[in-house]
Design a protein around this motif. Sequence first.
Motif, PDB file in Angstrom:
ATOM      1  N   SER A 407       4.283  30.650 -10.462  1.00 44.98           N
ATOM      2  CA  SER A 407       3.159  29.797 -10.290  1.00 44.98           C
ATOM      3  C   SER A 407       2.364  30.477  -8.975  1.00 44.98           C
ATOM      4  O   SER A 407       2.867  31.023  -8.379  1.00 44.98           O
ATOM      5  CB  SER A 407       3.480  28.244  -9.960  1.00 44.98           C
ATOM      6  OG  SER A 407       4.028  28.217  -8.729  1.00 44.98           O
ATOM      7  N   PRO A 408       0.924  30.056  -9.261  1.00 43.96           N
ATOM      8  CA  PRO A 408       0.223  30.083  -7.815  1.00 43.96           C
ATOM      9  C   PRO A 408       0.658  30.189  -6.553  1.00 43.96           C
ATOM     10  O   PRO A 408       0.529  30.637  -5.749  1.00 43.96           O
ATOM     11  CB  PRO A 408      -1.120  29.647  -8.162  1.00 43.96           C
ATOM     12  CG  PRO A 408      -0.981  29.410  -9.528  1.00 43.96           C
ATOM     13  CD  PRO A 408       0.136  28.934 -10.036  1.00 43.96           C
ATOM     14  N   GLN A 409       1.506  29.084  -6.295  1.00 43.14           N
ATOM     15  CA  GLN A 409       2.205  28.656  -5.205  1.00 43.14           C
ATOM     16  C   GLN A 409       3.244  29.396  -4.726  1.00 43.14           C
ATOM     17  O   GLN A 409       3.718  29.901  -3.608  1.00 43.14           O
ATOM     18  CB  GLN A 409       2.629  27.165  -5.073  1.00 43.14           C
ATOM     19  CG  GLN A 409       1.356  26.104  -5.497  1.00 43.14           C
ATOM     20  CD  GLN A 409       0.797  26.064  -6.800  1.00 43.14           C
ATOM     21  OE1 GLN A 409       1.674  26.223  -7.602  1.00 43.14           O
ATOM     22  NE2 GLN A 409      -0.496  25.835  -6.874  1.00 43.14           N
ATOM     23  N   ASP A 411       3.805  32.863  -6.444  1.00 44.60           N
ATOM     24  CA  ASP A 411       3.799  34.200  -6.875  1.00 44.60           C
ATOM     25  C   ASP A 411       4.025  35.072  -5.918  1.00 44.60           C
ATOM     26  O   ASP A 411       3.567  35.178  -4.813  1.00 44.60           O
ATOM     27  CB  ASP A 411       2.119  34.192  -7.394  1.00 44.60           C
ATOM     28  CG  ASP A 411       2.027  35.540  -8.179  1.00 44.60           C
ATOM     29  OD1 ASP A 411       2.970  35.993  -8.698  1.00 44.60           O
ATOM     30  OD2 ASP A 411       0.740  35.715  -8.238  1.00 44.60           O
TER      31      ASP A 411
END
Length: 630
Positions: A407-409, A411
Amino acid sequence: MRHSGITKLAKLRKLMSSVQVNNGTVEGIQAVIVGSEDAHHSEYIMDHDKRRHYISGFQGSYGTAIITATEALLWTDGRYYAQATAEFDPPEDWTLMKEGTLGTLTKEEWLISALPPKSSVGVDPNLISNSLWESLHNALSTAGHRLIPLRENLIDKIWGDDQPAITSNDIVPQLIKYTGKTAGEKVAQCRAAMEKNHASILVISFLDEVAYLLNLRGSDIPYNPIFFAYVIITLTEVHMFVNESKLSHEAKQQLVNEGVEVIYHPYENVRIFLKQLIQSNLSATENTRESGKIWITNDANYALHMECGDLQRFIAITPIRKMQIVKNSVEIERMKEAHIRDAVALVKYFAWLEDKVKSKHDPPITEITGADQLEKFRREQENFVGLSFPTISSVGPHGAIIHYLPSPQTDLPITDQEIYLCDSGAQYYDGTTDVTRTFHFGNPTSFQREVFTRVFKGQVSLATVIFPAMIKGNCLDTLARKSLWDAGLNYLHGTGHGVGAYLNVHEVPSSISWRPHPDDPGLQAGMFLSNEPGFYEDGSFGVRLENVQYIVKAETLYNHRDIEFLTFEPITFVPIQTSLLDVSILNYEEIDYLNNYHAKCLEILGPLLQGEDNAQALEWLKKETLPITK
């Protein structure tokens, strides 16, 4: 909002206290069970059905939550321990119950130990299998408790208007050039099996079985080309419960052309119709009850079983499932072709990735951008439809989260300092793929090299075994683990699962696992299964190697008592990183196996990687398939 889970649990507990249990009397329930399934026991579910995720925050595909007035617990297996702990919302309100570990109580044991005397436990009967219902009911009733089928789903009530809409996408035909058998032939085989087992009604609730039977495909479930429907077959009629407007003209016409006259009903009317059908069946067969049995699988939802009433049930996996897991000659050839094209995409990706990592590309490739690039290479392949599951693109400690989803959190960049594990697959019109490879683009530790090698040894041991036909897959699981066990290492997931032919990537009930599957019909020629041992060091790294292989007849020295012996043949042709192997602990047979496998990879993929656009991939393929020596 981070603490939304507190409000959800509080609302749920208030509803639990007002549930009507007996004859409309408000008594309340002391516990509620929230599983991961939809009404069809699907592995992947639409957002509308993600009730356990909604109440707990945990996004994994497997797990069961139990909520009481004071506690909230979640049971899941070794694939998801780390993920569940990280995703609980809020974490302080949830307790993780680690299935498969010593000292962890089962759901039944915990309920019996924790509930006050004569408690009621509620569950939505549409979302629990009959087999699990009976197991829970027997355990709870023996201890003086009651299992209650809820009239309405409590999670849906607190979710309210925010609950995502039900998916309703188009249904299209799957052509005979891919299926190898018409829907009419499949229905005829079902009726022959029904007559043999003295059943006059066959209930089909699994979505992949419906799609397979009728040679139709859809997109109601993420990653699986299936659609929401039930089918009930009698000895003279085929009833389909579906939103009829979803069927394309071509889909309806193909059913007619393939010899199936379908009677359509609204999807939500299946229970009403089944009850009426059974009542009429009972009236017609009062004096010959044996001929009026209803065939229904034990994993169909309990609500359907409730409607069977007094009619004698024949509980077994359906004849459709037995047809589906043993692929016909057309399906076998199409699956091989799909996996070859998929291997081309994977080779292009790993070649591209290694170049980017070693050249210190700026910005660096990350777990997400890497997964996106792999999907791009797959989209270039003929017959590509979509992914068969979310790509597990994981660096370092994320590799130890068996079903990690970047996820972007979370990555992370893919570098030459840590192990990179990539587990991915695709849906093509002619087949379904699932492949895992593990790489280190720098200098792995001696321990990483050792466990990678032991995982590879386990994969080879299973890939080369010769075994008698019809043996259960559970009997082969130890082969993949022995090298790890010899060193005091293990992994907490199954070793192999069935793979569908442009259907579900995880196809039950065939499997190779330390846990036996009660409905496993035994291994047979024409079945496709994965071979995927692994090892995971929490907080550090993960290793997994996965090929899809199919079962073929084996040549043996003797033919004792005319027993048929079988073996596996791989259809995944993606190189295994030899630089990550500790060759000193390989034997000569394993070295020969790898060299032969790599020669096959080069032979099959080399001609497909010609031209300037593929030069990088071809050079990488040649490098990665160089023979190794002791």
